[in-house]
Scaffold this motif. Structure first.
Motif, mmCIF file in Angstrom:
data_model
loop_
_atom_site.group_PDB
_atom_site.id
_atom_site.type_symbol
_atom_site.label_atom_id
_atom_site.label_comp_id
_atom_site.label_asym_id
_atom_site.label_seq_id
_atom_site.Cartn_x
_atom_site.Cartn_y
_atom_site.Cartn_z
ATOM 1 N N MET A 46 36.332 2.163 -9.875
ATOM 2 C CA MET A 46 37.240 2.295 -11.023
ATOM 3 C C MET A 46 36.458 2.434 -12.323
ATOM 4 N N VAL A 47 35.420 1.619 -12.479
ATOM 5 C CA VAL A 47 34.608 1.671 -13.696
ATOM 6 C C VAL A 47 33.937 3.031 -13.832
ATOM 7 N N ALA A 51 34.550 5.643 -16.814
ATOM 8 C CA ALA A 51 33.423 6.132 -17.601
ATOM 9 C C ALA A 51 33.373 7.651 -17.601
ATOM 10 N N PHE A 52 33.597 8.260 -16.425
ATOM 11 C CA PHE A 52 33.602 9.718 -16.337
ATOM 12 C C PHE A 52 34.754 10.306 -17.151
ATOM 13 N N GLY A 53 35.934 9.677 -17.042
ATOM 14 C CA GLY A 53 37.068 10.143 -17.840
ATOM 15 C C GLY A 53 36.817 10.013 -19.325
ATOM 16 N N LEU A 89 27.155 5.883 -26.055
ATOM 17 C CA LEU A 89 27.231 4.485 -25.639
ATOM 18 C C LEU A 89 27.382 4.381 -24.128
ATOM 19 N N ILE A 90 28.276 5.167 -23.564
ATOM 20 C CA ILE A 90 28.476 5.147 -22.114
ATOM 21 C C ILE A 90 27.222 5.623 -21.399
ATOM 22 N N SER A 91 26.572 6.657 -21.941
ATOM 23 C CA SER A 91 25.350 7.186 -21.326
ATOM 24 C C SER A 91 24.208 6.177 -21.385
ATOM 25 N N THR A 295 32.493 -1.442 -24.083
ATOM 26 C CA THR A 295 31.481 -0.412 -23.828
ATOM 27 C C THR A 295 31.984 0.689 -22.908
ATOM 28 N N ILE A 296 33.036 0.422 -22.129
ATOM 29 C CA ILE A 296 33.520 1.405 -21.156
ATOM 30 C C ILE A 296 34.992 1.759 -21.370
ATOM 31 N N PHE A 297 35.858 0.737 -21.534
ATOM 32 C CA PHE A 297 37.286 0.999 -21.656
ATOM 33 C C PHE A 297 37.666 1.552 -23.027
ATOM 34 N N THR A 298 37.158 0.939 -24.097
ATOM 35 C CA THR A 298 37.509 1.390 -25.446
ATOM 36 C C THR A 298 37.124 2.844 -25.711
#
Length: 330
Positions: A46-47, A51-53, A89-91, A295-298
């Protein structure tokens, strides 16, 4: 010339000091976020999907803003910078976390740890000031629409953008260098899924009171000052909106500003929870969960909020999809 020379020598000496610290410190172990169970494998998937989305959504926002001439305004330029920060940030966080979980190798070098701290603090700090700049842009657009080209010129917009990146980078460099300057003892195990300064400082064998106090002051400057400016801007906006006679104008202003406030509340709430709590109230598990959130959801919520609540972005998306369909038929 003397000031420039002294600054250059200070930067060089700081660089060599950091490299010496990194070379003499053994690798750290990131304990991670998930275990190898079916439930955690599902959460990990899911994470990765989120992150991809998030990467795709923010990349689409940047593409739409770049391609559609109607979006070539200071507001959307600042929004494109927000999307760029979220993508970076995600990268910075997710690839290392995913590689550690899949390979089982959880070690990270001091250099890698320092780079994660630097980029993470840089991007988070830059986003603090960028959100304040966006709130000023909305204040001018709602309260002084006729003077918008003067009060929110492209020159000022670029200055605010460069200033946001510069202040964030300065804070990131200082925190990365200061955090890794401490001697670390024990198993060097970091109870986190990436290197974050407050978590890493807990492993230090030296007295960290001065550093934590300075870091707290930096948090006040980087979080509370921009947040206060944002609250002032939107208070003035709310007062101006309530005085509008046109129902349609009030509706449009509320829609735009509520989306901005949603982003601000999510971002600042999580950041203040992590960096400004008393040390006695901190929990590693709570920190990890909140860190996942901002870091991921926002970063995923930002493009969704700005696109769903913004007719101009939706119009640019329909136009882009129409152009893609036309090219496909040809």
């Amino acid at each position: 010339m003397m000031k420039l020379s002294s600054f250059s020598s200070f930067a060089v000496s700081l660089f060599y000091e950091i490299m010496n610290i990194w070379n003499t410190t053994s690798d750290f172990i990131l304990l991670g976020l998930f275990h190898h169970t079916e439930a955690h494998l599902f959460l990990f998937s899911m994470v990765l999907t989120i992150a991809f989305g998030s990467l795709m959504g923010n990349a689409l926002m940047i593409l739409l803003i770049h391609q559609d001439v109607r979006l070539h305004t200071p507001m959307y330029f600042l929004l494109s910078q927000l999307s760029l920060m979220d993508m970076m940030l995600i990268s910075t966080i997710v690839p290392k976390m995913a590689a550690d979980y899949l390979s089982g190798k959880k070690s990270i070098s001091p250099a890698g740890c320092g780079l994660q701290i630097f980029f993470f603090i840089t991007l988070e700090g830059s986003e603090c000031f960028l959100l304040a700049s966006m709130s000023y842009d909305r204040y001018v657009a709602v309260c002084h629409p006729l003077r918008y080209p003067v009060l929110m010129s492209w020159q000022l917009c670029l200055r605010m953008t460069v200033g946001s990146w510069s202040l964030g980078a300065a804070d990131g460099l200082m925190q990365a260098a200061a955090t890794l300057s401490f001697p670390f003892c024990g198993a060097h195990e970091i109870n986190h899924f990436f290197c974050e300064a407050p978590t890493l400082v807990r492993l230090a064998c030296a007295d960290t009171f001065v550093f934590e106090y300075v870091m707290y002051i930096c948090c006040v400057l980087m979080l509370l000052v921009p947040f206060s400016l944002i609250l002032i801007s939107y208070s003035l906006i709310l007062a101006a909106v309530l005085q509008m006679h046109s129902r349609e104008a009030r509706k449009k202003a509320f829609a735009t500003c509520s989306s901005h406030l949603s982003v601000v509340g999510l971002f600042y709430g999580a950041a203040i929870f992590i960096y400004m709590r008393p040390k006695s109230y901190r929990s590693a598990n709570h920190d990890k969960i909140v860190s996942v959130f901002y870091t991921i959801f926002t970063p995923l919520l930002n493009p969704i909020i700005y696109s769903m609540r913004n007719s101009e972005v939706k119009g640019a998306l329909r136009k882009c999809m129409g152009q893609c369909a036309a090219l496909h038929h040809k």
